[in-house]
Design a protein around this motif. Structure first.
Motif: not given
Length: 841
Positions: A489-503
């Motif tokens: 039920q987590v996340l929606d393949p049609n929704a605006l998806t923001l990513g933040f990944a780093r140290r």
């Protein structure tokens, strides 16, 4: 010498060994279907063909040996690989005018793929992308690194969101590497002399397409248990162990190259960790030619290139001078052979050579031992000149000898299946194997519907991957089966998806989005314009603040109203990074300027149609424009100011609420976000080729490697006669520089500028050994100015006293121009190799 598996393969399948041991499969996926045919479950679990060949059953191998379609596919892939290896590539086309000899690339870490986990983060992933690109372009490169038994830690989160550091063992038999053997079949070793014992380093070979990577390994039964652990962990917190690792990398690395007969022209230091190679290369040259050490250093320094990745002085590796004393047996041999005093050696790594208490700085050694140095973005070049200005007293900041080559990413390693298909159909299969400047025309012709379908498929793939990875993560943390099942039920393949990944480090401000939790909650929970956020990142095991910031995100994610809109995926590694950069719509980056040297993660979304929303720092400071993405900050430096953090947090929310989210959901009658798609097209055409490692490596060749190789060859010819001349020239200048001074200066106005007549007294220095110049600082609108002066009449009664003349056209006042004297030699890099400078004022 041929390599073999622990068991023989059936007749007709022998070529599988060479395919499995060539890490080209980390970026060329032509053989993926072949590996799946062997054993789909093992392949998808490991993506390591070498493990696959060892684990698949004997019966299955025999079945495939009798399977004609399988053998035909294996033959096709074998021929394709042979053609790739035989192709001279881009470098073969330009070698005549840009010859680099052979390049040795030293790095503490290499991120080539999850099957060989000897990297920690961005530095290693850049090194991996560099080797892959060198292979694609046909550049003659050999890599040198370390094989870590445990490497960098793997991250797990417990049920309370606390970070756990896990160190799986790198079992050599499961890694796609092979022992490097001598012609007699013995495992090649190189030795370092440590107090009371010799350290034996065994060597492993990694095939990266056309390139070879050699890894030094202290985990040999010939060594004591303590010495076997030298190459245990990457970036171990013990300072003495780090010192030993850097001795192994630099000194052991050059001895390895000598042992296998590699004729290296250019030695490239990827950060200062390998700076001891400067000393060993000079010692080796001295041994070969019989010349003194300083002459050998002048000869070899021309062929050394240093890339600094550090935006703050605290990031430089420094060691107590006592370590040099402690490991004196190694350095005693070095000093005896070179005739160098211990304090002279220590001075190479100190800002103040006369301060016996100053630590030994590896970056300073690199700067003094490399004729050419560079930062990794335009802004970082400026920052680095500030960091190293103390090594060049009285030189203007703009002339501190650090240029820049902005990093790039190896696109075939980071593009999605869908993006690869689109680029191939539009630009051809070989688009990243040479000049990429013309690619924009083909991408501009792609219609909106095709672009949007690509983005939808990438986003859907990311959502499915995130759910699968999250289920594993929750199960390992002790979640119930019911809790694990809810990940669907987590996340929606049609929704605006923001990513933040780093140290997770304080200067990267990973919690800037949490500045106003209620506002972020409203933004994420909007049912009409849904937004979701995928986060990943590790904190160093000793960084308590970074680990606390991870717990803050975990606590926030547990809010019931946003639980399905935000996920934190543990153990940020190459596999996770590939999925993220392929699927996110917007990549967010929030470092404090100027503490992000480059920041290549945002470059990886470009070819996949992702957009960047980032601080004007690193690469984004030179890439950002309003038609390709969004910026954060004002392009100025504010240090660690909480008040400014609040300003930028407000800007972050406003851009999302008023620009990014509305633009994504602004659709036409066909359901297409036309303006959003135009930004994607702009970003792909303008930025993807420019920030590829294809462009980066070509710039290294043209701007640094070719000049370095040419100078090295010239200085080393005829038993290093030119190096001897340069050393004598330098010694003369240093001996007599304090005699240089100025007399009277006469300034006359002309119709469009000024004429200067300057009296200069050179003492016992010949006029052909110096340049007399007029210098003016740069202004907000113009660069700094340097005007050479002509040597005129002798001054009566003076020893090497002359009148120098120059006429300049300018609107600036005469007082803006300052006469100066600097060293001159056609074959020296000034001020990198001669820091003397004299000013009239």
């Amino acid at each position: 010498m041929p390599v073999t598996l622990p068991r023989p393969l059936p007749a007709g399948l022998e070529a599988l060994t060479d395919l499995a041991l060539d890490l080209r499969w980390t970026w060329s996926h032509a053989a993926d279907d072949l590996w799946r045919m062997l054993d789909k479950e093992i392949w998808e679990a490991t993506e390591n063909p070498w493990v696959l060949l060892q684990d698949v059953s004997k019966q299955r191998l025999q079945q495939l040996a009798d399977d004609k379609p399988f053998r035909e596919e294996l033959d096709r892939l074998t021929v394709e690989r042979e053609n790739y290896l035989a192709d001279p590539g881009w470098y073969g086309e330009v070698q005549q005018q840009s010859n680099v000899g052979k390049v040795a690339y030293f790095s503490m870490e290499f991120g080539l793929g999850e099957a060989l986990h000897i990297y920690a983060g961005g530095l290693g992933i850049l090194a991996g992308d560099y080797l892959k690109t060198a292979s694609d372009l046909g550049l003659p490169v050999v890599g040198v690194g370390l094989l870590y038994q445990e490497g960098y830690f793997r991250q797990m989160l417990d049920a309370d969101g606390r970070q756990l550091a896990v160190y799986p063992y790198n079992e050599p038999a499961t890694l796609p590497i092979q022992p490097l053997r001598t012609s007699a079949g013995e495992w090649l070793h190189v030795a370092l002399h440590l107090p009371g014992r010799a350290l034996a380093l065994r060597i492993w070979q990694v095939n990266v397409g056309r390139v070879r990577l050699y890894l030094l390994d202290s985990n040999d039964p010939l060594n004591s248990p303590r010495d076997r652990g030298i190459t245990n962990k990457l970036y171990d917190s013990g300072q003495e162990l780090r010192f030993l690792q850097e001795l192994v990398l630099g000194i052991g690395g050059w001895r390895l190259l000598t042992a296998i007969g590699e004729d290296i022209s250019v030695c490239h230091l990827n950060e200062g960790h390998a700076a001891f190679v400067i000393l060993e290369r000079a010692r080796s040259f001295m041994q070969q030619t019989g010349c003194p050490f300083q002459q050998a250093l002048w000869a070899t320094r021309a062929g050394n290139v240093f890339t600094t990745h550090t935006p703050v002085a605290a990031g430089f590796d420094t060691f107590p001078p006592q370590f040099i004393d402690k490991y004196f047996p190694m350095f005693h041999d070095f000093l005896t052979r070179t005739g160098l005093a211990l304090q002279e050696l220590l001075a190479l790594g100190r800002k103040n050579p006369d301060d016996p208490t100053e630590a030994f700085n590896m970056a300073y050694l690199a700067m003094r031992g490399c004729a050419r140095s560079n930062g990794v973005s335009r802004l970082h070049g400026e920052v680095s000149r500030r960091l190293f200005t103390g090594l060049y007293p009285r030189w203007p900041l703009a002339e501190v000898p650090v240029s820049h080559v902005t990093n790039g990413v190896h696109v075939p390693s980071w593009d999605s299946e869908w993006a690869d298909r689109l680029w191939t159909e539009s630009c051809g299969k070989h688009r990243w194997l040479g000049n990429s400047e013309s690619l924009h025309q083909a991408i501009e012709a792609i219609d909106d519907k095709t672009l949007w379908k690509m983005r939808a498929r990438e986003r859907e793939d990311l959502v499915h991957y995130a759910r699968k990875r999250l289920a594993l993560q929750l199960g390992q943390a002790g979640a119930s089966p019911e809790q694990v099942s809810k990940v669907e039920q987590v996340l929606d393949p049609n929704a605006l998806t923001l990513g933040f990944a780093r140290r997770f480090a304080t200067y990267k401000r990973p919690n800037l989005l949490l500045h106003d939790r209620q506002r972020l909650t409203r933004l994420l929970a909007d049912s009409t314009r849904p937004v979701q956020l995928i986060i990943a990142g590790k904190a160093h095991p000793n960084d308590r603040e970074g680990q606390a910031m991870i717990r803050e995100w975990i606590d926030f994610i547990r809010r019931p109203e946003i639980r399905s809109h935000v996920v934190f995926l543990e153990d940020y590694d190459i596999a996770l990074a590939q999925q993220l950069v392929q699927g996110v719509d917007v990549w967010i980056n929030t470092p404090r300027r100027p503490w992000e040297a480059c920041g290549t993660s945002g470059m990886k979304v470009l070819a996949n149609g992702g957009l960047n929303f980032s601080e004007l720092d690193g690469w984004w400071a030179e890439a950002c424009s309003s038609d390709v993405g969004w910026s954060l900050g004002d392009g100025k430096e504010h240090d660690a100011d909480p008040a400014w953090d609040a300003v930028e947090a407000e800007q972050l929310y406003q851009r999302l609420e008023n620009e990014i989210i509305p633009l994504f959901y602004q659709r036409d009658e066909q359901g297409l976000p036309r303006e959003w798609l135009q930004r994607i097209r702009n970003s792909m055409t303008q930025l993807a080729p420019q920030f590829s490692s294809n462009r980066m490596v070509r710039e290294y060749v043209e701007q640094l490697y070719h000049p370095a190789a040419t100078a090295y060859e010239k200085r080393g010819a005829n038993l290093a006669q030119l190096a001897k001349q340069l050393n004598d020239w330098s010694n003369t200048l240093r001996l007599h520089w304090d005699q240089v001074h100025f007399g009277n200066t006469q300034v006359d106005k002309t119709d469009n500028g000024w004429t200067f007549q300057i009296q200069v007294y050179l003492g016992e220095i010949l006029p052909e050994h110096v340049n007399v110049q007029l210098y003016a600082e740069g202004t907000a609108d113009e660069a700094y100015e340097v005007h050479p002066c002509d040597c005129g009449d002798k001054i009566a009664g003076a020893i090497h006293g002359y009148r120098y003349l120059v006429t300049i056209k300018t609107d600036r006042p005469a007082a803006d121009y300052a006469p100066r004297v600097i060293p001159r030699h056609a074959d020296a890099c000034i001020p990198a190799e001669a820091v003397m400078i004299a000013w009239q004022r």
